[in-house]
Design an enzyme around this catalytic site. Structure first.
Site, PDB file in Angstrom:
ATOM      1  N   GLY A  43      -6.053  -6.801  -2.074  1.00 17.52           N
ATOM      2  CA  GLY A  43      -5.854  -8.250  -2.003  1.00 17.52           C
ATOM      3  C   GLY A  43      -4.428  -8.561  -1.549  1.00 17.52           C
ATOM      4  O   GLY A  43      -4.093  -8.358  -0.391  1.00 17.52           O
ATOM      5  N   SER A 115      -4.410  -0.473   0.140  1.00 15.66           N
ATOM      6  CA  SER A 115      -4.003  -1.763   0.693  1.00 15.66           C
ATOM      7  C   SER A 115      -2.994  -2.414  -0.264  1.00 15.66           C
ATOM      8  O   SER A 115      -1.977  -1.802  -0.578  1.00 15.66           O
ATOM      9  CB  SER A 115      -5.241  -2.623   0.958  1.00 15.66           C
ATOM     10  OG  SER A 115      -4.917  -3.757   1.728  1.00 15.66           O
ATOM     11  N   TRP A 116      -3.252  -3.660  -0.734  1.00  9.57           N
ATOM     12  CA  TRP A 116      -2.358  -4.233  -1.740  1.00  9.57           C
ATOM     13  C   TRP A 116      -2.283  -3.320  -2.969  1.00  9.57           C
ATOM     14  O   TRP A 116      -1.244  -3.242  -3.627  1.00  9.57           O
ATOM     15  CB  TRP A 116      -2.822  -5.630  -2.149  1.00  9.57           C
ATOM     16  CG  TRP A 116      -2.207  -6.067  -3.441  1.00  9.57           C
ATOM     17  CD1 TRP A 116      -2.804  -6.102  -4.669  1.00  9.57           C
ATOM     18  CD2 TRP A 116      -0.847  -6.473  -3.662  1.00  9.57           C
ATOM     19  NE1 TRP A 116      -1.902  -6.514  -5.635  1.00  9.57           N
ATOM     20  CE2 TRP A 116      -0.702  -6.753  -5.036  1.00  9.57           C
ATOM     21  CE3 TRP A 116       0.260  -6.629  -2.812  1.00  9.57           C
ATOM     22  CZ2 TRP A 116       0.500  -7.181  -5.594  1.00  9.57           C
ATOM     23  CZ3 TRP A 116       1.461  -7.058  -3.366  1.00  9.57           C
ATOM     24  CH2 TRP A 116       1.576  -7.332  -4.741  1.00  9.57           C
ATOM     25  N   ASP A 270      -5.802   1.133  11.937  1.00 12.66           N
ATOM     26  CA  ASP A 270      -5.743   0.115  10.894  1.00 12.66           C
ATOM     27  C   ASP A 270      -4.998  -1.106  11.443  1.00 12.66           C
ATOM     28  O   ASP A 270      -3.791  -1.042  11.687  1.00 12.66           O
ATOM     29  CB  ASP A 270      -5.019   0.688   9.675  1.00 12.66           C
ATOM     30  CG  ASP A 270      -5.036  -0.223   8.463  1.00 12.66           C
ATOM     31  OD1 ASP A 270      -5.139  -1.452   8.645  1.00 12.66           O
ATOM     32  OD2 ASP A 270      -4.919   0.293   7.344  1.00 12.66           O
ATOM     33  N   HIS A 298      -8.997   0.055   8.482  1.00 16.39           N
ATOM     34  CA  HIS A 298      -8.325  -0.161   7.204  1.00 16.39           C
ATOM     35  C   HIS A 298      -9.195   0.106   5.986  1.00 16.39           C
ATOM     36  O   HIS A 298      -8.736   0.660   4.986  1.00 16.39           O
ATOM     37  CB  HIS A 298      -7.831  -1.608   7.154  1.00 16.39           C
ATOM     38  CG  HIS A 298      -7.165  -1.987   5.870  1.00 16.39           C
ATOM     39  ND1 HIS A 298      -5.924  -1.494   5.497  1.00 16.39           N
ATOM     40  CD2 HIS A 298      -7.556  -2.814   4.855  1.00 16.39           C
ATOM     41  CE1 HIS A 298      -5.573  -2.004   4.325  1.00 16.39           C
ATOM     42  NE2 HIS A 298      -6.553  -2.796   3.914  1.00 16.39           N
TER      43      HIS A 298
END
Length: 321
Positions: A43, A115-116, A270, A298
């Site tokens: 996120g 990711s986040w 990505d 990604h």
């Protein structure tokens, strides 16, 4: 290619009061006597999905998963109009991870984030390296100005110009010099139609760019208003505030990771979190194994990414903490 482990349900779950009026939803899966691990979702604001439980061998691991503040089953939900986000920062989340570790009574655990989630994993590991037995990171994201410009100021538009036109459509021309700010304002607008249009456009832009080949089912999921409101509002809250970190902080402090065994997994194509970030982390933390998946974007759902993530968790499964 490795496939996800079979579907599994939590053997324990609950809500943890972390203060600030926040209740964090958590769950434990796997073997209660297994190697401790924590899963950090993306996120910010993405929330948990059942597939997240399935990258760990359930016989070998005891995995804690949780919905970060404001999203998923945690309360209050950031998608509710007027929900206060002042107590939702990177450092609140780092403190929440520590509270959850103490709650289940482990001294150290494997930290897994994509990711986040990789941002948060790095922030946690650099703050509490003594609590991290291993790190598995995917789709590396520092939340730096360069990455934000790439994603929200036209960089990735060179690859997805059609989707970019849809993304900027809700924003008047005279505000497009600051798309983050314009979206942030609209997601707090009193008019629910304005909020909804902005939330869905923001979320669909991300959904359209996370796979090597865009998947309509992902776009449809991110178009759901309830998910889109919380997701977009939390992301813009973090990004207009530089993720509540100093510019370059995670790379600057990467030396604190040198004693932690780690694996970095990155899709070469990505578009969401470009490989240059993962490469800079690899240079700053050469002790970690660096794996490039040449036919992937990604998302962790890319077959090559999934394969490497499962291989990584298996490799650390028998390592003593």
């Amino acid at each position: 290619m490795r496939e996800l482990y079979p579907e599994i349900e939590p053997y324990e779950s609950g809500m943890l009061d972390v203060g600030d009026g926040q209740q964090i939803h958590w769950e434990l899966v796997g073997n209660p006597a297994g190697k401790p691990a924590v899963f950090l979702h993306g996120g910010p604001g993405g929330g948990l999905v059942p597939e997240h439980r399935r990258v760990f061998d359930p016989e070998a691991y005891r995995v804690l998963l949780f919905d970060q503040r404001g999203c998923g089953q945690s309360t209050p939900n950031a998608g509710e109009y007027g929900a206060d986000l002042s107590a939702n920062t990177t450092w609140h989340l780092v403190a929440d991870i520590e509270r959850l570790r103490e709650m289940i009574g482990v001294e150290r655990w494997l930290v897994f984030g994509g990711s986040w989630g990789s941002t948060l994993a790095l922030a946690y590991a650099e703050t509490h390296p003594e609590r991290v037995s291993e790190l598995i990171l995917r789709g590396i994201f520092f939340s730096d100005a360069t990455e934000r410009r790439w994603a929200y100021n036209g960089g990735s538009a060179h690859i997805f110009p059609d989707r970019w036109e849809d993304f900027i459509a809700p924003i008047p021309v005279d505000e497009r010099h600051d798309l983050l700010g314009a979206y942030h304002r609209r997601l707090d607008d009193p008019d629910p139609r304005v909020r909804s249009e902005a939330a869905v456009a923001w979320s669909v832009w991300e959904a359209a760019t996370i796979h090597l080949i865009p998947r309509q089912e992902t776009i449809d999921k991110f178009s759901e208003p309830e998910m889109a409101h919380a997701f977009a509002r939390i992301e813009t809250h973090y990004f207009v505030n530089n993720a509540f970190m100093e510019e370059g902080q995670l790379l600057r402090d990467a030396g604190r990771l040198r004693e932690i065994p780690g694996i970095i997994i990155q899709g070469r194509y990505d578009v969401c979190t470009p490989m240059s970030t993962a490469w800079s982390l690899h240079r700053a933390w050469p002790e970690a194994e660096f794996i490039v998946v040449d036919n992937a974007g990604h998302s962790a759902a890319e077959p090559g990414i999934n394969h490497q993530l499962i291989e990584a968790t298996d490799r650390f499964a028998s390592r003593r903490v």
